[in-house]
Design an enzyme around this catalytic site. Structure first.
Site, mmCIF file in Angstrom:
data_model
loop_
_atom_site.group_PDB
_atom_site.id
_atom_site.type_symbol
_atom_site.label_atom_id
_atom_site.label_comp_id
_atom_site.label_asym_id
_atom_site.label_seq_id
_atom_site.Cartn_x
_atom_site.Cartn_y
_atom_site.Cartn_z
ATOM 1 N N CYS A 244 0.829 -1.115 0.163
ATOM 2 C CA CYS A 244 -0.057 0.094 -0.347
ATOM 3 C C CYS A 244 1.036 1.123 -0.093
ATOM 4 O O CYS A 244 1.096 1.858 1.135
ATOM 5 C CB CYS A 244 -0.700 -0.074 1.166
ATOM 6 S SG CYS A 244 -2.256 -1.320 1.435
ATOM 7 N N ALA A 245 1.401 1.646 -1.381
ATOM 8 C CA ALA A 245 2.574 2.458 -1.323
ATOM 9 C C ALA A 245 2.571 3.908 -1.305
ATOM 10 O O ALA A 245 3.392 4.704 -1.069
ATOM 11 C CB ALA A 245 3.833 2.047 -2.257
ATOM 12 N N ALA A 246 1.408 4.336 -1.814
ATOM 13 C CA ALA A 246 1.236 5.728 -2.029
ATOM 14 C C ALA A 246 0.998 6.578 -1.177
ATOM 15 O O ALA A 246 0.356 6.030 -0.055
ATOM 16 C CB ALA A 246 0.089 5.878 -3.063
ATOM 17 N N PRO A 247 1.619 7.777 -0.863
ATOM 18 C CA PRO A 247 2.387 8.458 -1.814
ATOM 19 C C PRO A 247 3.734 8.111 -1.963
ATOM 20 O O PRO A 247 4.585 8.913 -2.579
ATOM 21 C CB PRO A 247 2.118 9.931 -1.608
ATOM 22 C CG PRO A 247 2.028 9.976 -0.122
ATOM 23 C CD PRO A 247 1.213 8.655 0.387
ATOM 24 N N GLY A 248 4.530 7.017 -1.325
ATOM 25 C CA GLY A 248 5.480 6.357 -1.461
ATOM 26 C C GLY A 248 6.623 7.077 -0.413
ATOM 27 O O GLY A 248 7.888 6.898 -0.800
ATOM 28 N N LYS A 250 7.364 5.641 2.354
ATOM 29 C CA LYS A 250 8.153 4.580 3.047
ATOM 30 C C LYS A 250 8.908 3.790 1.766
ATOM 31 O O LYS A 250 9.992 3.287 1.953
ATOM 32 C CB LYS A 250 7.301 3.609 3.866
ATOM 33 C CG LYS A 250 6.584 4.116 4.916
ATOM 34 C CD LYS A 250 5.875 3.637 5.631
ATOM 35 C CE LYS A 250 5.055 4.284 6.892
ATOM 36 N NZ LYS A 250 4.258 5.349 6.415
ATOM 37 N N ASP A 267 -0.083 0.319 -5.109
ATOM 38 C CA ASP A 267 -1.335 0.903 -4.553
ATOM 39 C C ASP A 267 -2.417 0.675 -5.496
ATOM 40 O O ASP A 267 -2.335 0.899 -6.739
ATOM 41 C CB ASP A 267 -1.021 2.552 -4.297
ATOM 42 C CG ASP A 267 -1.925 2.846 -3.150
ATOM 43 O OD1 ASP A 267 -1.195 2.971 -2.133
ATOM 44 O OD2 ASP A 267 -2.994 3.157 -3.386
ATOM 45 N N ASP A 308 1.514 -0.927 4.787
ATOM 46 C CA ASP A 308 1.191 0.023 5.565
ATOM 47 C C ASP A 308 -0.312 0.435 5.500
ATOM 48 O O ASP A 308 -0.557 1.237 4.571
ATOM 49 C CB ASP A 308 2.127 1.239 5.186
ATOM 50 C CG ASP A 308 2.075 2.602 5.902
ATOM 51 O OD1 ASP A 308 1.794 2.527 6.961
ATOM 52 O OD2 ASP A 308 2.444 3.711 5.410
ATOM 53 N N CYS A 361 -0.998 4.396 10.958
ATOM 54 C CA CYS A 361 -0.671 5.613 11.622
ATOM 55 C C CYS A 361 -1.700 5.592 12.639
ATOM 56 O O CYS A 361 -2.478 6.690 12.710
ATOM 57 C CB CYS A 361 -0.537 6.801 10.617
ATOM 58 S SG CYS A 361 -1.786 6.907 9.453
HETATM 59 C C1 LIG Z 1 -1.551 4.674 4.777
HETATM 60 S S1 LIG Z 1 -1.735 4.947 3.052
HETATM 61 C C2 LIG Z 1 -0.036 4.337 2.597
HETATM 62 C C3 LIG Z 1 1.056 5.290 2.831
HETATM 63 C C4 LIG Z 1 2.296 4.949 2.292
HETATM 64 N N1 LIG Z 1 3.006 3.634 2.642
HETATM 65 C C5 LIG Z 1 3.383 6.093 2.386
HETATM 66 O O1 LIG Z 1 4.408 5.942 3.296
HETATM 67 O O2 LIG Z 1 3.643 6.982 1.785
HETATM 68 C C6 LIG Z 1 -2.399 3.763 2.470
HETATM 69 C C7 LIG Z 1 -2.629 3.237 1.350
HETATM 70 O O3 LIG Z 1 -3.258 1.954 0.908
HETATM 71 C C8 LIG Z 1 -3.937 2.189 -0.338
HETATM 72 N N2 LIG Z 1 -4.944 0.945 -0.335
HETATM 73 C C9 LIG Z 1 -6.114 0.590 0.384
HETATM 74 N N3 LIG Z 1 -6.693 -0.429 0.228
HETATM 75 C C10 LIG Z 1 -5.664 -0.919 -0.912
HETATM 76 C C11 LIG Z 1 -5.713 -2.307 -1.331
HETATM 77 N N4 LIG Z 1 -6.924 -2.958 -1.300
HETATM 78 N N5 LIG Z 1 -4.852 -2.467 -2.289
HETATM 79 C C12 LIG Z 1 -3.775 -1.884 -2.432
HETATM 80 N N6 LIG Z 1 -3.836 -0.628 -2.000
HETATM 81 C C13 LIG Z 1 -4.669 -0.226 -1.050
HETATM 82 C C14 LIG Z 1 -4.493 3.469 -0.384
HETATM 83 O O4 LIG Z 1 -4.790 3.938 -1.732
HETATM 84 C C15 LIG Z 1 -3.577 4.209 0.255
HETATM 85 O O5 LIG Z 1 -2.709 4.794 -0.709
#
Ligand SMILES: C[S@@+](CC[C@H](N)C(=O)[O-])C[C@H]1O[C@@H](n2cnc3c(N)ncnc32)[C@H](O)[C@@H]1O
Length: 426
Positions: A244-248, A250, A267, A308, A361
């Site tokens: 779940c990488a966006a916005p990237g 980590k 993501d 994440d 978080c």
């Molecule tokens: C907490 S944010 C991630 C922050 C990111 N790791 C960072 O450090 O910038 C959670 C992310 O999970 C994504 N997400 C939610 N459900 C998902 C799924 N089923 N598969 C993949 N990504 C998912 C969301 O779009 C969101 O960008």
């Protein structure tokens, strides 16, 4: 005057339309308007109480703009300590822009009434828990139940302006060098204490004042969030998934710390994914970027996985105070169901002997230790790895950082290993 107008129009998008604060600011917003907007959301429940106390009768809902304008005025006078009479004049003047000139005398009278009574109104000891904590009741209840000894500190930290924290791109510079560059540019900063890549600014500043920002020397990322890349230690050539990488944040940090890994940054949100690509370009990094729902990823195996998970974000309320108004109690069960699905889906992509770092978080155990515990109970191939961090609370399963004044955000981490397959005869 422009400041109040801008603050009210941003607040309306959040309060009336349910839009996130980050997406509500217009391009032209001034720093003061931004400060007022953040502040009003941080102190929303108190400001509601104060303005109702000095209004003869409640304003009808069609005048939400006026109500928010009063919040902005009281916030400026009370918290920002701006000159009282100049503030009243500026707020009163803003009624023109709301196309409600008739409300001039009302706004003037209400703010002057507040100034007269402010000392009496400051005693809120007998008022509701929402007013005292500046948090919705449901969240106050959940946080107090989870952290009875720390709840007061959590509420206080959530209502403060958080520190601006940088992550040094150690492929391009060192923390020591960067602190010298900041000192040369008269930006007060210190080394962070939780991780060796962090620098904490004494006061926030625009990114264009940060040396080398456009060239990828630093990023904005809280220390608690930077911990992820330290906890999920990886080696050259390992296949790593940031699920779940966006916005990237980590994902890019993983690449900065372990440039020789084979990282997939995934993501499911196409729009948020754009930010990963932008960050990769600015930082001079590259990896495979995929746009998939995690549960749909098949036929791939990874040595290390970071998940994440999407969560209530209750550990970063001070950075996103709109959460207090937009998040609902009923969201928590839905988030928990999604987190359980995601951890299971990620586990199926993990090689035997591989490691998974689960993070949120959030400060709510429902989304953290409870999710990981029930996942572990449902399986017989999980080993819990220790997490050694000089801050926060060591739990039976995982580690909880609580938001702390002038220090890190609230984050939860659990580090798991998938047991290696037993060979026959072993
Ligand atoms: C907490 S944010 C991630 C922050 C990111 N790791 C960072 O450090 O910038 C959670 C992310 O999970 C994504 N997400 C939610 N459900 C998902 C799924 N089923 N598969 C993949 N990504 C998912 C969301 O779009 C969101 O960008």
């Amino acid at each position: 005057m422009r400041e109040y107008q801008q603050a009210v129009s941003t607040l309306l998008k959040v309060v009336r339309n349910g839009q996130s604060l980050a997406s509500s600011f217009s391009q032209e917003v001034t720093p003061l308007a931004k400060q007022i907007t953040y502040g009003v959301l941080r102190e929303y429940y108190l400001l509601d109480y104060l303005s109702s106390s000095v209004l003869d009768r409640p304003l009808p809902s069609k005048h939400l703009d006026l109500k928010l304008l009063l919040f902005c005025g009281i916030y400026s006078i009370r918290t920002l300590k701006r000159p009282q009479h100049a503030s009243v004049d500026a707020v009163v003047d803003s009624t023109k822009a709301l196309r409600k000139p008739w409300s001039k005398s009302l706004v003037n009278a209400v703010l002057r009434n507040y100034i007269r009574r402010r000392n009496d109104l400051d005693d809120i000891s007998g008022e509701s828990i929402e007013i005292q904590t500046n948090h919705p009741e449901w969240l106050t209840t959940r946080i107090s139940r989870a952290w009875p000894d720390d709840a007061g500190q959590i509420f206080r930290a959530n209502n403060e302006q958080p520190p601006m924290v940088l992550r040094i791109n150690e492929l391009k510079t060192t923390r020591e060098n960067y602190l010298t560059l900041l000192a040369d540019d008269k930006v007060d900063a210190r080394a962070g204490s939780l991780v060796t890549s962090s620098v904490v600014l004494e006061s926030p500043c625009p990114v264009d004042r940060l040396p080398g920002f456009e060239d990828g020397w630093v990023s904005i990322q809280d220390e608690a969030s930077q911990l992820a890349a330290y906890l999920l230690k990886t080696c050259a050539e390992e296949n790593v998934l940031d699920a779940c990488a966006a916005p990237g944040g980590k994902a890019c940090h993983l690449l900065e710390m372990y440039p020789d890994i084979k990282l997939v940054a995934n993501d499911k949100d196409q729009v948020r994914l754009k930010a990963i690509n932008e960050n990769l370009i600015r930082l001079g990094l590259s990896c495979e970027v995929t746009c998939m729902d995690l549960v749909d990823i098949r036929n791939r195996k990874f040595d290390k996985i970071l998940i994440d998970a999407p969560c209530s974000a209750t550990g970063i309320i001070r950075r996103h105070p709109d959460i207090k108004l937009l998040r609902k109690n009923s969201d928590i069960d839905k988030l928990c169901a999604m987190q359980s699905r995601l951890i299971l889906a990620a586990w199926q992509l993990l090689d035997h002997g591989g490691e998974l770092l689960y993070s949120t978080c959030s400060v709510l155990p429902e989304e953290n230790e409870d999710i990981v515990s029930s996942f572990i109970l449902s399986r017989d191939d999980v080993e819990v790895l220790p997490i050694n961090v000089d801050a926060g609370i060591k739990l039976q399963i995982g580690h909880q950082l609580l938001p702390t004044s002038a220090a890190h955000d609230g984050f939860y981490y659990a580090h798991l290993r998938k047991l290696p397959l037993m060979r026959p005869g072993e």
